[in-house]
Scaffold this active site. Structure first.
Site, mmCIF file in Angstrom:
data_model
loop_
_atom_site.group_PDB
_atom_site.id
_atom_site.type_symbol
_atom_site.label_atom_id
_atom_site.label_comp_id
_atom_site.label_asym_id
_atom_site.label_seq_id
_atom_site.Cartn_x
_atom_site.Cartn_y
_atom_site.Cartn_z
ATOM 1 C CB SER A 14 38.898 -0.162 147.414
ATOM 2 O OG SER A 14 40.241 -0.224 146.949
ATOM 3 C CG PHE A 16 43.160 5.553 146.193
ATOM 4 C CD1 PHE A 16 43.463 6.779 145.621
ATOM 5 C CD2 PHE A 16 42.380 5.537 147.339
ATOM 6 C CE1 PHE A 16 43.018 7.962 146.182
ATOM 7 C CE2 PHE A 16 41.911 6.715 147.918
ATOM 8 C CZ PHE A 16 42.242 7.930 147.334
ATOM 9 N N GLY A 18 42.752 1.540 140.592
ATOM 10 C CA GLY A 18 43.049 1.640 139.159
ATOM 11 C C GLY A 18 41.857 1.377 138.246
ATOM 12 C CD GLU A 87 33.935 7.963 140.070
ATOM 13 O OE1 GLU A 87 33.407 7.277 140.974
ATOM 14 O OE2 GLU A 87 35.108 8.367 140.104
ATOM 15 C CD GLN A 89 30.931 5.035 142.319
ATOM 16 O OE1 GLN A 89 31.298 4.295 141.417
ATOM 17 N NE2 GLN A 89 31.581 6.146 142.630
ATOM 18 C CB CYS A 146 48.786 -4.255 157.013
ATOM 19 S SG CYS A 146 47.504 -4.786 155.852
ATOM 20 C CG HIS A 184 44.569 -2.536 159.076
ATOM 21 N ND1 HIS A 184 45.338 -3.480 158.430
ATOM 22 C CD2 HIS A 184 45.043 -2.461 160.351
ATOM 23 C CE1 HIS A 184 46.255 -3.947 159.287
ATOM 24 N NE2 HIS A 184 46.092 -3.345 160.447
#
Ligand code: TMP
Ligand code: MG
Length: 189
Positions: A14, A16, A18, A87, A89, A146, A184
């Site tokens: 995802s 953030f 690293g 990047e 993607q 969480c 979440h």
């Protein structure tokens, strides 16, 4: 030094988590070994200046921006043995064949990119690249809700979860995105 065998390494996860930090770490190690490294990025990611790739914690290295995967072949120096892309993607599907071509010419190809878009769907050419890679590193961020491992990226528009039908590409950082776990991650349909 020429590699005996080419290989493909993919760093995913995802936002953030690293990915860019890990890509920069691998590139720096190769440079220390005096290998000839070229770093590329899609020109549409203009977050931190067009000629660098920068991690969320501010580390950066020089990168050549390209608009289309085919541009890369023309920009490749004859003596390059390591090619890194950040990047990935955002690249078109042509990047898959080009990656295979480079690896079969003995080049070490290091790719970093989001495996999933804000909806939680596979992002662009990532599935095809992940399957073909010799080595896959899946990193995790921490869910802001969480504190568990985050595997998803939540897009927020005016503080609210973005809709499934919103455009897939929206360049940004903390103002529009946060890492979240599966529980979440919210995507109203
Ligand atoms: P990062 O993985 O280096 O944090 O950067 C991801 C980039 O991708 C950032 O500019 C935001 C963008 N992005 C999209 O365009 N669509 C998406 O669905 C997601 C999750 C990110
Ligand atoms: Mg990054």
């Amino acid at each position: 030094m020429i590699h005996h065998f080419g290989r493909v390494e993919v760093i995913c996860g995802s936002m953030f988590c690293g990915k860019t930090e890990e890509l920069i770490r691998r590139v720096r190690r190769a440079i220390i070994a005096r290998q000839k490294v070229q770093v590329f990025k899609p020109s549409l990611d203009d977050r931190y200046g067009i000629e660098h790739i920068t991690s969320h914690d501010g580390q950066n290295i020089k990168a050549e921006p390209i608009a289309h995967s085919e541009e890369l072949i023309g920009k490749l120096s004859k003596d390059t043995t390591v090619v890194a892309f950040d990047e990935v993607q955002f690249f078109d599907d042509g990047i898959v064949a080009i990656t295979e071509q480079l690896a079969s010419r003995g080049i070490r190809v290091i790719l970093a990119g989001l495996d999933l878009d804000f909806r939680g769907e596979p992002f662009g050419p990532m599935p095809a690249l992940l399957c073909r890679a010799e080595e896959v590193t899946k990193l995790h961020a921490i869910c802001v809700q969480c504190g568990e491992q985050a595997s998803r990226t939540q897009r927020l528009v005016n503080g609210q979860p973005a809709n499934f039908n919103d455009p897939i590409i929206l360049v940004g950082a903390q103002e529009a995105y946060e890492p979240r776990c599966r529980d979440h991650h919210i995507v109203p349909k």
